[in-house]
Structures are given as C-alpha cells and as structure tokens.
Design a protein around this motif. Structure first.
Motif, PDB file in Angstrom:
ATOM      1  N   ARG A  36      72.840  30.253  15.832  1.00 15.32           N
ATOM      2  CA  ARG A  36      71.566  29.748  16.362  1.00 15.32           C
ATOM      3  C   ARG A  36      70.985  30.706  17.407  1.00 15.32           C
ATOM      4  NH1 ARG A  36      68.760  24.743  17.365  1.00 15.32           N
ATOM      5  NH2 ARG A  36      67.814  24.802  19.432  1.00 15.32           N
ATOM      6  N   ALA A  37      71.810  31.151  18.357  1.00 13.17           N
ATOM      7  CA  ALA A  37      71.341  32.066  19.397  1.00 13.17           C
ATOM      8  C   ALA A  37      70.922  33.402  18.787  1.00 13.17           C
ATOM      9  CB  ALA A  37      72.419  32.280  20.455  1.00 13.17           C
ATOM     10  N   PHE A  38      71.698  33.877  17.816  1.00  8.68           N
ATOM     11  CA  PHE A  38      71.334  35.137  17.156  1.00  8.68           C
ATOM     12  C   PHE A  38      69.969  35.005  16.482  1.00  8.68           C
ATOM     13  CE2 PHE A  38      71.013  37.989  13.595  1.00  8.68           C
ATOM     14  CZ  PHE A  38      71.352  39.214  14.164  1.00  8.68           C
ATOM     15  N   LEU A  39      69.763  33.908  15.765  1.00  9.00           N
ATOM     16  CA  LEU A  39      68.476  33.719  15.075  1.00  9.00           C
ATOM     17  C   LEU A  39      67.317  33.547  16.049  1.00  9.00           C
ATOM     18  CD1 LEU A  39      69.320  31.481  11.999  1.00  9.00           C
ATOM     19  CD2 LEU A  39      68.897  33.940  12.074  1.00  9.00           C
ATOM     20  N   GLN A  40      67.560  32.934  17.185  1.00  5.35           N
ATOM     21  CA  GLN A  40      66.515  32.828  18.202  1.00  5.35           C
ATOM     22  C   GLN A  40      66.137  34.212  18.720  1.00  5.35           C
ATOM     23  OE1 GLN A  40      68.512  30.036  20.820  1.00  5.35           O
ATOM     24  NE2 GLN A  40      67.126  28.390  20.192  1.00  5.35           N
ATOM     25  N   ALA A  41      67.137  35.038  18.960  1.00  5.89           N
ATOM     26  CA  ALA A  41      66.875  36.403  19.421  1.00  5.89           C
ATOM     27  C   ALA A  41      66.145  37.199  18.344  1.00  5.89           C
ATOM     28  CB  ALA A  41      68.199  37.090  19.785  1.00  5.89           C
ATOM     29  N   TRP A  42      66.592  37.070  17.113  1.00  4.52           N
ATOM     30  CA  TRP A  42      65.972  37.785  15.991  1.00  4.52           C
ATOM     31  C   TRP A  42      64.500  37.380  15.858  1.00  4.52           C
ATOM     32  CZ3 TRP A  42      67.814  41.790  13.365  1.00  4.52           C
ATOM     33  CH2 TRP A  42      67.183  42.167  12.191  1.00  4.52           C
ATOM     34  N   SER A  43      64.252  36.092  15.975  1.00  4.77           N
ATOM     35  CA  SER A  43      62.891  35.568  15.879  1.00  4.77           C
ATOM     36  C   SER A  43      62.001  36.116  16.992  1.00  4.77           C
ATOM     37  CB  SER A  43      62.919  34.037  15.941  1.00  4.77           C
ATOM     38  OG  SER A  43      61.616  33.514  15.906  1.00  4.77           O
ATOM     39  N   GLU A  44      62.534  36.197  18.195  1.00  5.98           N
ATOM     40  CA  GLU A  44      61.767  36.758  19.318  1.00  5.98           C
ATOM     41  C   GLU A  44      61.370  38.212  19.027  1.00  5.98           C
ATOM     42  OE1 GLU A  44      60.631  35.482  22.264  1.00  5.98           O
ATOM     43  OE2 GLU A  44      61.344  33.486  21.732  1.00  5.98           O
ATOM     44  N   LEU A  45      62.316  38.985  18.519  1.00  4.27           N
ATOM     45  CA  LEU A  45      62.033  40.391  18.204  1.00  4.27           C
ATOM     46  C   LEU A  45      61.022  40.508  17.065  1.00  4.27           C
ATOM     47  CD1 LEU A  45      65.644  41.812  18.512  1.00  4.27           C
ATOM     48  CD2 LEU A  45      63.702  42.346  20.002  1.00  4.27           C
ATOM     49  N   GLN A  46      61.157  39.672  16.055  1.00 10.90           N
ATOM     50  CA  GLN A  46      60.216  39.687  14.923  1.00 10.90           C
ATOM     51  C   GLN A  46      58.809  39.324  15.396  1.00 10.90           C
ATOM     52  OE1 GLN A  46      60.459  40.774  11.920  1.00 10.90           O
ATOM     53  NE2 GLN A  46      62.181  39.979  10.809  1.00 10.90           N
ATOM     54  N   THR A  47      58.704  38.248  16.168  1.00 13.30           N
ATOM     55  CA  THR A  47      57.411  37.773  16.653  1.00 13.30           C
ATOM     56  C   THR A  47      56.726  38.813  17.531  1.00 13.30           C
ATOM     57  OG1 THR A  47      58.182  35.491  16.551  1.00 13.30           O
ATOM     58  CG2 THR A  47      56.275  35.914  17.944  1.00 13.30           C
ATOM     59  N   ALA A  48      57.516  39.540  18.303  1.00 15.57           N
ATOM     60  CA  ALA A  48      56.974  40.577  19.183  1.00 15.57           C
ATOM     61  C   ALA A  48      56.644  41.864  18.434  1.00 15.57           C
ATOM     62  CB  ALA A  48      57.969  40.873  20.303  1.00 15.57           C
ATOM     63  N   GLY A  49      56.946  41.912  17.143  1.00 15.89           N
ATOM     64  CA  GLY A  49      56.661  43.105  16.349  1.00 15.89           C
ATOM     65  C   GLY A  49      57.592  44.266  16.628  1.00 15.89           C
TER      66      GLY A  49
END
Length: 65
Positions: A36-49
């Motif tokens: 869950r934490a990994f996916l939250q971090a991944w999502s933040e990086l994706q959203t930020a481009g």
C-alpha cells in the motif's frame, strides 16, 4: 503523506536516477515496505510527472521542467 511514503519516494528517485527498471524490479527493492505504501509513493511520482516509461516497459526518472 506518511513518513514511510516520503522515504519510498526518495528511494525510488535514487534508484531510477541512473538506471531504467521494470515495475516488478523496482518493487522487489522494497521488501520491507507495505505494498500500500509503495503504491501511494508510486502514485505520487506518477501524478507529479516524475516517471517516464520506455516502450519496453522500463521506468526512468523523467526530467522536470
């Protein structure tokens, strides 16, 4: 955002700074983190481009700006 997520974001940035890896290869570098934490971090990086992806599926740290 939790401290764990921030740490994972920083580690992903460091890993992808000098190499391109598939998602599973990156995930394997975080055995002590929750998925869950990994996916939250991944999502933040994706959203930020901040993540780019090669045609073969390997990810890299995208240039900002």
């Amino acid at each position: 955002m939790s401290t764990e997520v921030r740490v994972i974001i920083d580690r992903i940035r460091a890993v992808l700074k000098d190499q391109k890896l598939h998602f599973a290869e990156i995930l394997d570098l975080f055995p002590d983190s929750t998925y869950r934490a990994f996916l939250q971090a991944w999502s933040e990086l994706q959203t930020a481009g901040e993540l780019g992806r090669e045609p073969d599926g390997r990810y890299f740290l995208a240039a900002k700006g």
